[in-house]
Design a protein around this motif. Structure first.
Motif, PDB file in Angstrom:
ATOM      1  N   GLU A   1     -15.016 -47.496  -1.567  1.00 45.31           N
ATOM      2  CA  GLU A   1     -14.570 -48.855  -1.242  1.00 45.31           C
ATOM      3  C   GLU A   1     -15.706 -49.859  -1.423  1.00 45.31           C
ATOM      4  O   GLU A   1     -15.496 -50.952  -1.949  1.00 45.31           O
ATOM      5  N   ARG A   2     -16.918 -49.471  -1.006  1.00 48.75           N
ATOM      6  CA  ARG A   2     -18.069 -50.368  -1.190  1.00 48.75           C
ATOM      7  C   ARG A   2     -18.332 -50.635  -2.660  1.00 48.75           C
ATOM      8  O   ARG A   2     -18.818 -51.716  -3.026  1.00 48.75           O
ATOM      9  N   ARG A   3     -18.017 -49.656  -3.496  1.00 44.48           N
ATOM     10  CA  ARG A   3     -18.240 -49.816  -4.937  1.00 44.48           C
ATOM     11  C   ARG A   3     -17.026 -50.414  -5.653  1.00 44.48           C
ATOM     12  O   ARG A   3     -16.996 -50.434  -6.873  1.00 44.48           O
ATOM     13  N   ARG A   4     -16.032 -50.866  -4.906  1.00 38.83           N
ATOM     14  CA  ARG A   4     -14.825 -51.465  -5.460  1.00 38.83           C
ATOM     15  C   ARG A   4     -14.101 -50.497  -6.391  1.00 38.83           C
ATOM     16  O   ARG A   4     -13.634 -50.859  -7.480  1.00 38.83           O
ATOM     17  N   ILE A   5     -14.006 -49.256  -5.945  1.00 41.22           N
ATOM     18  CA  ILE A   5     -13.310 -48.213  -6.690  1.00 41.22           C
ATOM     19  C   ILE A   5     -12.094 -47.779  -5.881  1.00 41.22           C
ATOM     20  O   ILE A   5     -12.202 -47.437  -4.705  1.00 41.22           O
TER      21      ILE A   5
ATOM     22  N   PHE B   1     -22.367 -41.758  -8.484  1.00 39.58           N
ATOM     23  CA  PHE B   1     -22.296 -43.164  -8.883  1.00 39.58           C
ATOM     24  C   PHE B   1     -23.185 -43.448 -10.089  1.00 39.58           C
ATOM     25  O   PHE B   1     -22.819 -44.261 -10.953  1.00 39.58           O
ATOM     26  N   ASP B   2     -24.327 -42.789 -10.186  1.00 38.21           N
ATOM     27  CA  ASP B   2     -25.140 -42.934 -11.392  1.00 38.21           C
ATOM     28  C   ASP B   2     -24.375 -42.442 -12.621  1.00 38.21           C
ATOM     29  O   ASP B   2     -24.433 -43.058 -13.696  1.00 38.21           O
ATOM     30  N   PHE B   3     -23.665 -41.335 -12.455  1.00 39.39           N
ATOM     31  CA  PHE B   3     -22.875 -40.791 -13.560  1.00 39.39           C
ATOM     32  C   PHE B   3     -21.771 -41.764 -13.971  1.00 39.39           C
ATOM     33  O   PHE B   3     -21.588 -42.063 -15.161  1.00 39.39           O
ATOM     34  N   LEU B   4     -21.035 -42.282 -12.997  1.00 37.79           N
ATOM     35  CA  LEU B   4     -19.959 -43.218 -13.318  1.00 37.79           C
ATOM     36  C   LEU B   4     -20.488 -44.495 -13.956  1.00 37.79           C
ATOM     37  O   LEU B   4     -19.820 -45.110 -14.791  1.00 37.79           O
TER      38      LEU B   4
ATOM     39  N   ALA C   1      -7.121 -48.848  -2.014  1.00 38.72           N
ATOM     40  CA  ALA C   1      -7.620 -49.842  -2.964  1.00 38.72           C
ATOM     41  C   ALA C   1      -8.420 -50.886  -2.214  1.00 38.72           C
ATOM     42  O   ALA C   1      -7.944 -51.429  -1.207  1.00 38.72           O
ATOM     43  N   PRO C   2      -9.646 -51.183  -2.654  1.00 42.11           N
ATOM     44  CA  PRO C   2     -10.458 -52.187  -1.957  1.00 42.11           C
ATOM     45  C   PRO C   2      -9.784 -53.555  -1.949  1.00 42.11           C
ATOM     46  O   PRO C   2      -9.099 -53.931  -2.907  1.00 42.11           O
ATOM     47  N   ALA C   3      -9.971 -54.277  -0.866  1.00 42.38           N
ATOM     48  CA  ALA C   3      -9.445 -55.644  -0.786  1.00 42.38           C
ATOM     49  C   ALA C   3     -10.072 -56.495  -1.883  1.00 42.38           C
ATOM     50  O   ALA C   3     -11.256 -56.390  -2.174  1.00 42.38           O
ATOM     51  N   GLY C   4      -9.259 -57.306  -2.528  1.00 43.02           N
ATOM     52  CA  GLY C   4      -9.774 -58.163  -3.577  1.00 43.02           C
ATOM     53  C   GLY C   4      -9.777 -57.542  -4.956  1.00 43.02           C
ATOM     54  O   GLY C   4     -10.268 -58.147  -5.907  1.00 43.02           O
ATOM     55  N   GLY C   5      -9.236 -56.336  -5.077  1.00 43.31           N
ATOM     56  CA  GLY C   5      -9.148 -55.709  -6.394  1.00 43.31           C
ATOM     57  C   GLY C   5     -10.156 -54.603  -6.590  1.00 43.31           C
ATOM     58  O   GLY C   5     -11.093 -54.431  -5.807  1.00 43.31           O
ATOM     59  N   HIS C   6      -9.960 -53.821  -7.653  1.00 44.68           N
ATOM     60  CA  HIS C   6     -10.837 -52.686  -7.939  1.00 44.68           C
ATOM     61  C   HIS C   6     -11.149 -52.649  -9.425  1.00 44.68           C
ATOM     62  O   HIS C   6     -10.411 -53.194 -10.254  1.00 44.68           O
ATOM     63  N   GLU C   7     -12.262 -52.001  -9.732  1.00 45.43           N
ATOM     64  CA  GLU C   7     -12.736 -51.954 -11.113  1.00 45.43           C
ATOM     65  C   GLU C   7     -12.391 -50.649 -11.814  1.00 45.43           C
ATOM     66  O   GLU C   7     -12.405 -50.585 -13.037  1.00 45.43           O
ATOM     67  N   ARG C   8     -12.113 -49.590 -11.038  1.00 42.82           N
ATOM     68  CA  ARG C   8     -11.734 -48.303 -11.628  1.00 42.82           C
ATOM     69  C   ARG C   8     -11.013 -47.495 -10.564  1.00 42.82           C
ATOM     70  O   ARG C   8     -11.004 -47.845  -9.383  1.00 42.82           O
ATOM     71  N   THR C   9     -10.390 -46.393 -10.986  1.00 44.11           N
ATOM     72  CA  THR C   9      -9.626 -45.532 -10.089  1.00 44.11           C
ATOM     73  C   THR C   9     -10.132 -44.104 -10.224  1.00 44.11           C
ATOM     74  O   THR C   9     -10.362 -43.619 -11.340  1.00 44.11           O
ATOM     75  N   ILE C  10     -10.288 -43.421  -9.079  1.00 41.64           N
ATOM     76  CA  ILE C  10     -10.717 -42.028  -9.087  1.00 41.64           C
ATOM     77  C   ILE C  10      -9.769 -41.214  -8.231  1.00 41.64           C
ATOM     78  O   ILE C  10      -9.308 -41.662  -7.182  1.00 41.64           O
ATOM     79  N   ILE C  11      -9.450 -40.015  -8.700  1.00 37.94           N
ATOM     80  CA  ILE C  11      -8.616 -39.069  -7.961  1.00 37.94           C
ATOM     81  C   ILE C  11      -9.520 -38.005  -7.366  1.00 37.94           C
ATOM     82  O   ILE C  11     -10.357 -37.418  -8.075  1.00 37.94           O
ATOM     83  N   LEU C  12      -9.356 -37.739  -6.069  1.00 39.67           N
ATOM     84  CA  LEU C  12     -10.213 -36.817  -5.332  1.00 39.67           C
ATOM     85  C   LEU C  12      -9.420 -35.564  -4.970  1.00 39.67           C
ATOM     86  O   LEU C  12      -8.319 -35.648  -4.413  1.00 39.67           O
ATOM     87  N   ILE C  13     -10.000 -34.395  -5.262  1.00 38.72           N
ATOM     88  CA  ILE C  13      -9.316 -33.120  -5.045  1.00 38.72           C
ATOM     89  C   ILE C  13     -10.215 -32.226  -4.197  1.00 38.72           C
ATOM     90  O   ILE C  13     -11.276 -31.779  -4.652  1.00 38.72           O
ATOM     91  N   HIS C  14      -9.802 -31.963  -2.972  1.00 37.18           N
ATOM     92  CA  HIS C  14     -10.622 -31.228  -2.002  1.00 37.18           C
ATOM     93  C   HIS C  14     -10.670 -29.732  -2.307  1.00 37.18           C
ATOM     94  O   HIS C  14      -9.936 -29.220  -3.151  1.00 37.18           O
ATOM     95  N   GLY C  15     -11.486 -29.028  -1.535  1.00 36.25           N
ATOM     96  CA  GLY C  15     -11.675 -27.602  -1.716  1.00 36.25           C
ATOM     97  C   GLY C  15     -10.775 -26.744  -0.845  1.00 36.25           C
ATOM     98  O   GLY C  15      -9.964 -27.233  -0.048  1.00 36.25           O
ATOM     99  N   PHE C  16     -10.949 -25.437  -0.980  1.00 31.54           N
ATOM    100  CA  PHE C  16     -10.150 -24.440  -0.273  1.00 31.54           C
ATOM    101  C   PHE C  16     -10.344 -24.572   1.234  1.00 31.54           C
ATOM    102  O   PHE C  16     -11.474 -24.699   1.722  1.00 31.54           O
ATOM    103  N   SER C  17      -9.245 -24.523   1.970  1.00 33.27           N
ATOM    104  CA  SER C  17      -9.166 -24.594   3.433  1.00 33.27           C
ATOM    105  C   SER C  17      -9.553 -25.957   3.982  1.00 33.27           C
ATOM    106  O   SER C  17      -9.658 -26.126   5.195  1.00 33.27           O
ATOM    107  N   SER C  18      -9.722 -26.952   3.116  1.00 31.88           N
ATOM    108  CA  SER C  18     -10.027 -28.311   3.545  1.00 31.88           C
ATOM    109  C   SER C  18      -8.766 -29.171   3.413  1.00 31.88           C
ATOM    110  O   SER C  18      -7.653 -28.661   3.327  1.00 31.88           O
TER     111      SER C  18
END
Length: 262
Positions: A50-54, A249-252, A17-34
């Motif tokens: 983090e730069r986008r306060r997410i 980021f354009d999509f979000l 979580a970015p310092a100072g709070g965040h505006e949204r939350t995203i869950i990241l799911i990696h690929g096979f063998s990663s």
């Protein structure tokens, strides 16, 4: 690193979580063998969010990274992988979140979204395209399992299989667990449920990602689907690319141009 339990398995994740709070939350799911570090931190996504306060929450899928690695194929049904994502959301008290999966992680993300559409704000499917529709997880002869279990990786002649084996070796992954994962036959995705999925969906893949197919073809299956093709990129080079990050980021932010909308 934090951990939680799903289906009796101990699974690892990062919660940043970015310092100072965040505006949204995203869950990241990696690929096979990663894993979460290779798929998201090394490729610059942790820092970008983090730069986008997410707030970003990155899971090591079962069989990968620092999570449990059963060697039984039945442990890796796609529905089980989707339950892990929902269990993580429940563990963290998240009613809804954005979800971003890449390659096999995109399949897990889509399965999660179709199982619990009320939990998803925005869905991002990376490294996949039209070939996802109707696919079966187990090819004839299961060459991916054979590549993972080959005693000598120099005997692997197919370039994509050799790339995945090399990647698994570089990450120190459990190749027996990865081979077990490829031994599961999952049902095709429910295209009717995809057509009814209410949240915005982005499909993004590299122009040279021959295994993905056309992102437009997959995006067209959703009520609010958007497609972006990253020029000059293959399956592996698309994920760290600045244009992929710009598309996400354009999509979000709701800024993708109308031609991508479905």
């Amino acid at each position: 690193m934090s951990t939680f339990t799903s289906d009796g398995l101990r699974l690892a994740y990062d919660d940043i979580a970015p310092a100072g709070g965040h505006e949204r939350t995203i869950i990241l799911i990696h690929g096979f063998s990663s894993n979460r570090h290779e798929g998201w931190r090394r490729t610059g996504w942790y820092a970008a969010f983090e730069r986008r306060r997410i707030r970003c929450i990155a899971l090591d899928q079962r069989g990968h990274g620092e999570s449990a690695k059963p060697h039984e194929p039945e442990a890796y049904a796609r529905a089980s992988l989707a339950r892990d994502v929902i269990a993580l959301m429940d563990e963290l008290g998240l009613g809804r979140a954005d979800v971003f999966g890449y390659s096999m992680g995109a399949r897990t993300a889509l399965a999660t979204a179709l199982a619990a559409p009320e939990r998803i704000n925005h869905l991002i499917l990376g490294g996949v395209g039209g070939k996802l529709i109707g696919e079966r997880a187990l090819p004839a002869g299961n060459p991916m399992a054979e590549a993972m279990l080959a005693a000598d990786p120099d005997t692997i002649t197919e370039p994509m299989l050799r790339s995945f084996r090399q990647f698994a070796d570089e990450q120190g992954e459990d190749r027996q667990a990865l081979a077990a994962m490829t031994g599961v036959t999952n049902p095709p995705f429910d295209t009717a449920a995809m057509a009814d999925f209410p949240s915005p969906v982005l499909v993004v893949a590299g122009q040279r990602d021959d295994g993905a197919g056309d992102p437009e073809e997959l995006a067209a299956r959703f009520l609010d689907g958007h497609a972006v093709t990253v020029p000059g990129c293959d399956h592996f080079s698309a994920i760290p690319h600045a244009l992929t990050k710009a598309a996400v980021f354009d999509f979000l932010d709701g800024l993708l141009d109308d031609p991508y909308a479905r």
